[in-house]
Design an enzyme around this catalytic site. Structure first.
Site, PDB file in Angstrom:
ATOM      1  N   ARG A 225       0.855  -1.186   0.000  1.00  0.00           N
ATOM      2  CA  ARG A 225       0.000   0.000   0.000  1.00  0.00           C
ATOM      3  C   ARG A 225       0.894   1.239   0.000  1.00  0.00           C
ATOM      4  NH1 ARG A 225      -3.648  -2.467  -1.649  1.00  0.00           N
ATOM      5  NH2 ARG A 225      -5.722  -2.782  -0.793  1.00  0.00           N
ATOM      6  N   HIS A 273      -1.281  -0.382  -9.943  1.00  0.00           N
ATOM      7  CA  HIS A 273      -2.009  -1.266  -9.012  1.00  0.00           C
ATOM      8  C   HIS A 273      -2.503  -2.531  -9.732  1.00  0.00           C
ATOM      9  CE1 HIS A 273      -4.195  -1.262  -4.922  1.00  0.00           C
ATOM     10  NE2 HIS A 273      -4.082  -2.506  -5.356  1.00  0.00           N
TER      11      HIS A 273
HETATM   12  P1  NAP Z   1      -2.226 -10.584   5.693  1.00  0.00           P
HETATM   13  O1  NAP Z   1      -2.394 -12.056   5.433  1.00  0.00           O
HETATM   14  O2  NAP Z   1      -3.177  -9.903   6.602  1.00  0.00           O
HETATM   15  O3  NAP Z   1      -0.740 -10.390   6.231  1.00  0.00           O
HETATM   16  C1  NAP Z   1      -0.267  -9.189   6.741  1.00  0.00           C
HETATM   17  C2  NAP Z   1       1.160  -9.402   7.274  1.00  0.00           C
HETATM   18  O4  NAP Z   1       1.654  -8.141   7.715  1.00  0.00           O
HETATM   19  C3  NAP Z   1       1.211 -10.369   8.460  1.00  0.00           C
HETATM   20  O5  NAP Z   1       2.362 -11.166   8.386  1.00  0.00           O
HETATM   21  C4  NAP Z   1       1.305  -9.396   9.645  1.00  0.00           C
HETATM   22  O6  NAP Z   1       1.980  -9.918  10.783  1.00  0.00           O
HETATM   23  C5  NAP Z   1       2.141  -8.278   9.049  1.00  0.00           C
HETATM   24  N1  NAP Z   1       1.950  -7.045   9.804  1.00  0.00           N
HETATM   25  C6  NAP Z   1       0.796  -6.357  10.021  1.00  0.00           C
HETATM   26  N2  NAP Z   1       1.035  -5.285  10.809  1.00  0.00           N
HETATM   27  C7  NAP Z   1       2.354  -5.307  11.095  1.00  0.00           C
HETATM   28  C8  NAP Z   1       3.206  -4.491  11.887  1.00  0.00           C
HETATM   29  N3  NAP Z   1       2.730  -3.416  12.536  1.00  0.00           N
HETATM   30  N4  NAP Z   1       4.519  -4.809  11.966  1.00  0.00           N
HETATM   31  C9  NAP Z   1       4.998  -5.911  11.321  1.00  0.00           C
HETATM   32  N5  NAP Z   1       4.239  -6.721  10.568  1.00  0.00           N
HETATM   33  C10 NAP Z   1       2.938  -6.433  10.458  1.00  0.00           C
HETATM   34  O7  NAP Z   1      -2.255  -9.780   4.326  1.00  0.00           O
HETATM   35  P2  NAP Z   1      -1.966 -10.310   2.838  1.00  0.00           P
HETATM   36  O8  NAP Z   1      -3.116 -11.071   2.319  1.00  0.00           O
HETATM   37  O9  NAP Z   1      -0.633 -10.966   2.823  1.00  0.00           O
HETATM   38  O10 NAP Z   1      -1.926  -8.924   2.038  1.00  0.00           O
HETATM   39  C11 NAP Z   1      -0.989  -7.908   2.366  1.00  0.00           C
HETATM   40  C12 NAP Z   1      -1.368  -6.618   1.673  1.00  0.00           C
HETATM   41  O11 NAP Z   1      -1.135  -6.709   0.275  1.00  0.00           O
HETATM   42  C13 NAP Z   1      -2.854  -6.252   1.743  1.00  0.00           C
HETATM   43  O12 NAP Z   1      -3.202  -5.697   2.995  1.00  0.00           O
HETATM   44  C14 NAP Z   1      -2.980  -5.254   0.617  1.00  0.00           C
HETATM   45  O13 NAP Z   1      -2.702  -3.962   1.118  1.00  0.00           O
HETATM   46  C15 NAP Z   1      -1.872  -5.677  -0.356  1.00  0.00           C
HETATM   47  N6  NAP Z   1      -2.398  -6.159  -1.647  1.00  0.00           N
HETATM   48  C16 NAP Z   1      -2.017  -5.530  -2.781  1.00  0.00           C
HETATM   49  C17 NAP Z   1      -2.467  -5.974  -4.013  1.00  0.00           C
HETATM   50  C18 NAP Z   1      -2.014  -5.315  -5.279  1.00  0.00           C
HETATM   51  O14 NAP Z   1      -2.499  -5.642  -6.373  1.00  0.00           O
HETATM   52  N7  NAP Z   1      -1.072  -4.419  -5.232  1.00  0.00           N
HETATM   53  C19 NAP Z   1      -3.325  -7.075  -4.093  1.00  0.00           C
HETATM   54  C20 NAP Z   1      -3.706  -7.693  -2.907  1.00  0.00           C
HETATM   55  C21 NAP Z   1      -3.237  -7.238  -1.680  1.00  0.00           C
HETATM   56  P3  NAP Z   1       1.394 -11.196  11.590  1.00  0.00           P
HETATM   57  O15 NAP Z   1       1.615 -12.372  10.666  1.00  0.00           O
HETATM   58  O16 NAP Z   1       2.236 -11.256  12.791  1.00  0.00           O
HETATM   59  O17 NAP Z   1      -0.067 -10.896  11.825  1.00  0.00           O
END
Ligand code: NAP
Length: 310
Positions: A225, A273
């Protein structure tokens, strides 16, 4: 009981989602009415996307759950009118797409492909890149997407470090966590991948201080993001060459304004994006499975922790 499922994703995609959701709900054995204009006080489940028509959940008086088509729930997690469980999207197709985008852009920079794509101008100068096993890659975020990307890169031989909020042990990765682990995670990041969610805690994870902790010439990939990065600090680090290149897929303002320096900066690649898209068939199956679970009184998959914001 017949479940009433309201599609409130992007209106332009209703024609595609109607048959895909109907098929997935039928295959999941859910007895339901599916529509894009059901009376609010009859709706049990909302299939939601931020680019859809619903932003106020107050009229949905018998709502049981909101099922997001998007993985990132930053624009809805804090919605005070939402008082029922919120599930986010974890979708096989989305994950595979992210793996491909991250791996492709990592290999571009690892292999120094730009040099040849821009052309050597007849200047025959061999320059060998290091092997992947000699290259440190760090992935910030080890969730559904970050972990899958980190494991794929480790499978290619990269020395991969992952960083998350909670402690983890993942074979093949060096796992660090919390504020204390961030400096170490950045120190080995010749290539840095941002796959954190946008929350109050993660805003400006990359700022002047943390950018200075990266190795000289580091490359940043941000499919996470836009708000994860302090843009002015990144531009200063790019101007000085401390950051060698940034490939950015997400921005604070999207579409990225035409006058933004990222468009013209020689060390920046902008992608609009497109890193990973929720896929019609597989995401419909995830939605249907959650409706089935909710109707059967089983726990929902991929529930959002509203207090953490992801
Ligand atoms: P997720 O499964 O919720 O994983 C988030 C990760 O971030 C987890 O490992 C979490 O730690 C870690 N995290 C959260 N807050 C943190 C902090 N304060 N300090 C350190 N680590 C932290 O999310 P996801 O499905 O992998 O997706 C990640 C992001 O990708 C989405 O939120 C979205 O913004 C982005 N995205 C982008 C696209 C695109 O096309 N560009 C598409 C889809 C998603 P824990 O494991 O300890 O909870």
């Amino acid at each position: 009981m017949t479940a009433r499922v309201l599609y409130a994703g992007a209106p332009a995609r209703w024609d595609e989602y109607r048959p895909a959701l109907a098929r997935a709900l039928e295959q999941a054995g859910v007895d339901c009415v599916l529509g894009d204009d059901l009376p609010a006080d009859e709706v049990d489940y909302i299939v939601y996307a931020p680019n859809g028509p619903v932003s106020d959940f107050t009229p949905f008086t018998r709502l049981k759950a909101v099922l997001s088509l998007w993985a990132g729930v930053d624009t809805v997690a804090g919605n005070r009118t939402l008082t029922v469980p919120l599930a986010r999207m974890v979708d096989h197709g989305l994950t595979r797409g992210m793996i491909e985008w991250v791996t492709g852009h990592t290999l571009r920079h690892h292999l120094g492909m730009d040099r040849y794509i821009h052309g050597l101008g007849g200047d025959w100068q061999p320059a060998y890149p290091p092997l992947a096993e000699e290259r440190g890659v760090t992935v910030l975020g080890l969730g559904a997407l970050g972990r899958a990307c980190a494991e794929t890169l480790a499978g290619l031989g990269f020395r991969v470090t992952g960083w998350s909020r909670s402690a983890k042990t993942i074979p093949g990765l060096t796992c660090l966590h919390g504020e204390a682990g961030l400096a170490e995670a950045l120190a080995s990041a010749e290539i840095l991948v941002l796959l954190l969610p946008n929350t109050p805690e993660t805003e400006n994870t990359l700022n002047a201080t943390t950018l200075a902790q990266l190795p000289e010439g580091a490359v940043i990939l941000n499919p996470g993001r836009g708000r994860l990065i302090d843009d002015e600090a990144l531009l200063a680090a790019l101007d000085s060459g401390h950051v060698g290149h940034a490939t950015l897929d997400t921005f604070r303002v999207e579409p990225l304004p035409r006058a933004h320096r990222y468009w013209s900066h020689p060390r920046v690649t902008v992608t609009p994006h497109v890193a990973a898209e929720t896929r019609l068939r597989t995401s419909s199956e995830v939605i249907a499975e959650n409706v089935r679970r909710a109707e059967a009184g089983e726990p929902l998959l991929h529930l959002v922790d509203r207090s953490a914001g992801y």
